[in-house]
Design a protein around this motif. Structure first.
Motif, PDB file in Angstrom:
ATOM      1  N   ILE A  99       0.842  -1.204   0.000  1.00  0.00           N
ATOM      2  CA  ILE A  99       0.000   0.000   0.000  1.00  0.00           C
ATOM      3  C   ILE A  99       0.877   1.254   0.000  1.00  0.00           C
ATOM      4  CG2 ILE A  99      -1.590   1.360   1.427  1.00  0.00           C
ATOM      5  CD1 ILE A  99      -2.874  -1.324   2.276  1.00  0.00           C
ATOM      6  N   CYS A 100       1.901   1.249   0.849  1.00  0.00           N
ATOM      7  CA  CYS A 100       2.796   2.418   0.915  1.00  0.00           C
ATOM      8  C   CYS A 100       3.523   2.606  -0.419  1.00  0.00           C
ATOM      9  CB  CYS A 100       3.814   2.262   2.041  1.00  0.00           C
ATOM     10  SG  CYS A 100       3.069   2.252   3.680  1.00  0.00           S
ATOM     11  N   GLU A 101       3.913   1.486  -1.048  1.00  0.00           N
ATOM     12  CA  GLU A 101       4.603   1.590  -2.338  1.00  0.00           C
ATOM     13  C   GLU A 101       3.671   2.172  -3.402  1.00  0.00           C
ATOM     14  OE1 GLU A 101       7.805  -2.041  -1.635  1.00  0.00           O
ATOM     15  OE2 GLU A 101       5.909  -2.468  -2.644  1.00  0.00           O
ATOM     16  N   CYS A 102       2.429   1.766  -3.364  1.00  0.00           N
ATOM     17  CA  CYS A 102       1.457   2.307  -4.319  1.00  0.00           C
ATOM     18  C   CYS A 102       1.260   3.805  -4.067  1.00  0.00           C
ATOM     19  CB  CYS A 102       0.130   1.553  -4.192  1.00  0.00           C
ATOM     20  SG  CYS A 102      -1.179   2.233  -5.228  1.00  0.00           S
ATOM     21  N   ASP A 103       1.045   4.158  -2.809  1.00  0.00           N
ATOM     22  CA  ASP A 103       0.777   5.562  -2.505  1.00  0.00           C
ATOM     23  C   ASP A 103       2.015   6.439  -2.710  1.00  0.00           C
ATOM     24  OD1 ASP A 103      -1.862   5.158  -2.117  1.00  0.00           O
ATOM     25  OD2 ASP A 103      -1.829   5.252   0.066  1.00  0.00           O
ATOM     26  N   GLY A 104       3.190   5.856  -2.483  1.00  0.00           N
ATOM     27  CA  GLY A 104       4.409   6.654  -2.615  1.00  0.00           C
ATOM     28  C   GLY A 104       4.948   6.733  -4.026  1.00  0.00           C
ATOM     29  N   ASN A 105       4.698   5.719  -4.847  1.00  0.00           N
ATOM     30  CA  ASN A 105       5.378   5.639  -6.143  1.00  0.00           C
ATOM     31  C   ASN A 105       4.457   5.599  -7.356  1.00  0.00           C
ATOM     32  OD1 ASN A 105       8.023   5.296  -4.864  1.00  0.00           O
ATOM     33  ND2 ASN A 105       7.233   3.305  -4.251  1.00  0.00           N
ATOM     34  N   LEU A 106       3.213   5.207  -7.152  1.00  0.00           N
ATOM     35  CA  LEU A 106       2.356   4.979  -8.314  1.00  0.00           C
ATOM     36  C   LEU A 106       1.220   6.003  -8.430  1.00  0.00           C
ATOM     37  CD1 LEU A 106       2.184   2.909 -10.638  1.00  0.00           C
ATOM     38  CD2 LEU A 106       0.606   1.570  -9.229  1.00  0.00           C
TER      39      LEU A 106
END
Ligand SMILES: N[C@@H](CCC(=O)N[C@@H](CS)C(=O)NCC(=O)O)C(=O)O
Length: 220
Positions: A99-106
Motif C-alpha cells: 500500500i505504501c509503495e502504491c501511494d508513494g510511487n504509483l
C-alpha cells in the motif's frame, strides 16, 4: 442493523477501493454520490462531514471515518472476516508495504498521466506524460515480477493491497487507452500485451462477487 453510508465521487480510485472492500466483506451500504462538476463535496453541509471536502467518507452508525486507509482499517476491525490486513505479522507487513509503495510511487505518477489525457490535453503535456509513463512502467515491472511469484499483490490472499492498487491501475489503463489521440506510445496499454501477470490479476479481481456494484457509475 447499523446503517452504513458511503460518500463518494464516481471514478475516484480511493472511493473505488472502499467500495470494493465493502463488497468483499459483504457490508451493505447506502451510496451517497457527490457530483464533482457541481463541487458538491465543498457544500457547507458536506464540509461538516469532511472538513477538507474530500471523499471517501464512511459513516457507520455513530462513527464517521475520513481517509481511505482509515476507512479500510476501520472496516477490518468492525467486520473482521474476510481479512483485509492479514492474519500474521509477515502478511500484515507485506500488505502495508504494498500500500505504501502504491501511494508513494504509483498513485501521483498515474495522476500526471491521467489528468491531461482525461481532459483531452495530452498533446500539451507530452513531456510530463512521457516522464511519468517511464516511472510508471518501472513500478508496473516490479508488480509484474511480484505477481509471477504469487497471485495477489501482497501474497497468497487477496488483501487491502489489491483493493488499493486495482483502482489506480484502472485509472491508468483508462488514461493510457487515449494515447493515440495524444500521439503517444506509452507501452502500458493494453496490459495484456505489456504486463501479462497484471492482466491476469486484474481479471481475478473483476470476478469478485459485488465487483459490478463497485464499478464507477459514470464509466458504465
Ligand atoms: N488522502 C485522501 C485523499 C482523498 C482524495 O484525494 N479524494 C479526492 C477524490 S480521488 C477528492 O475528494 N477530490 C475532491 C476535492 O478535493 O475537491 C484519502 O485517501 O481519502
Amino acid at each position: 442493523m447499523t446503517q452504513t453510508e458511503l460518500y463518494f465521487i464516481s471514478g475516484s480510485p480511493p472511493c473505488w477501493s472502499v467500495m470494493l472492500a465493502l463488497e468483499f466483506k459483504g457490508v451493505g451500504y447506502e451510496p451517497r454520490r457527490l457530483d464533482n462538476a457541481k463541487r458538491e463535496q465543498k457544500s457547507p453541509a458536506y464540509l461538516k462531514i469532511s472538513p477538507r471536502g474530500q471523499v471517501p467518507v464512511l459513516i457507520n452508525g455513530g462513527t464517521t471515518v475520513c481517509e481511505t486507509l482509515a476507512v479500510l482499517s476501520y472496516l477490518d476491525a468492525a467486520y473482521p472476516e474476510p481479512r483485509l490486513f492479514g492474519t500474521d505479522p509477515g502478511d500484515t507487513a507485506r500488505i502495508w508495504q504494498a500500500i505504501c509503495e502504491c501511494d508513494g510511487n504509483l498513485r501521483d505518477t498515474v495522476g500526471e498521466i491521467s489528468r491531461p489525457l482525461f481532459r483531452g490535453k495530452g498533446r500539451e503535456f507530452t513531456d510530463q506524460i512521457t516522464d511519468a509513463a517511464a516511472k510508471v512502467r518501472n513500478e508496473l515491472a516490479l508488480i509484474e515480477a511480484s505477481l509471477s511469484k504469487a497471485p495477489w499483490i501482497a501474497g497468497d490472499n487477496l488483501s487491502a493491497a489489491d483493493l488499493v492498487v486495482y483502482p489506480v491501475m484502472m485509472q491508468l489503463e483508462r488514461a493510457a487507452a487515449r494515447e493515440e489521440e495524444a500521439e503517444l506510445e506509452l507501452a502500458i496499454y493494453p496490459f495484456g500485451e505489456n504486463f501479462a501477470n497484471i492482466d491476469v490479476w486484474r481479471r481475478e479481481i473483476e470476478k469478485l462477487p459485488g465487483y459490478q456494484n463497485a464499478y464507477p457509475p459514470h464509466w458504465k
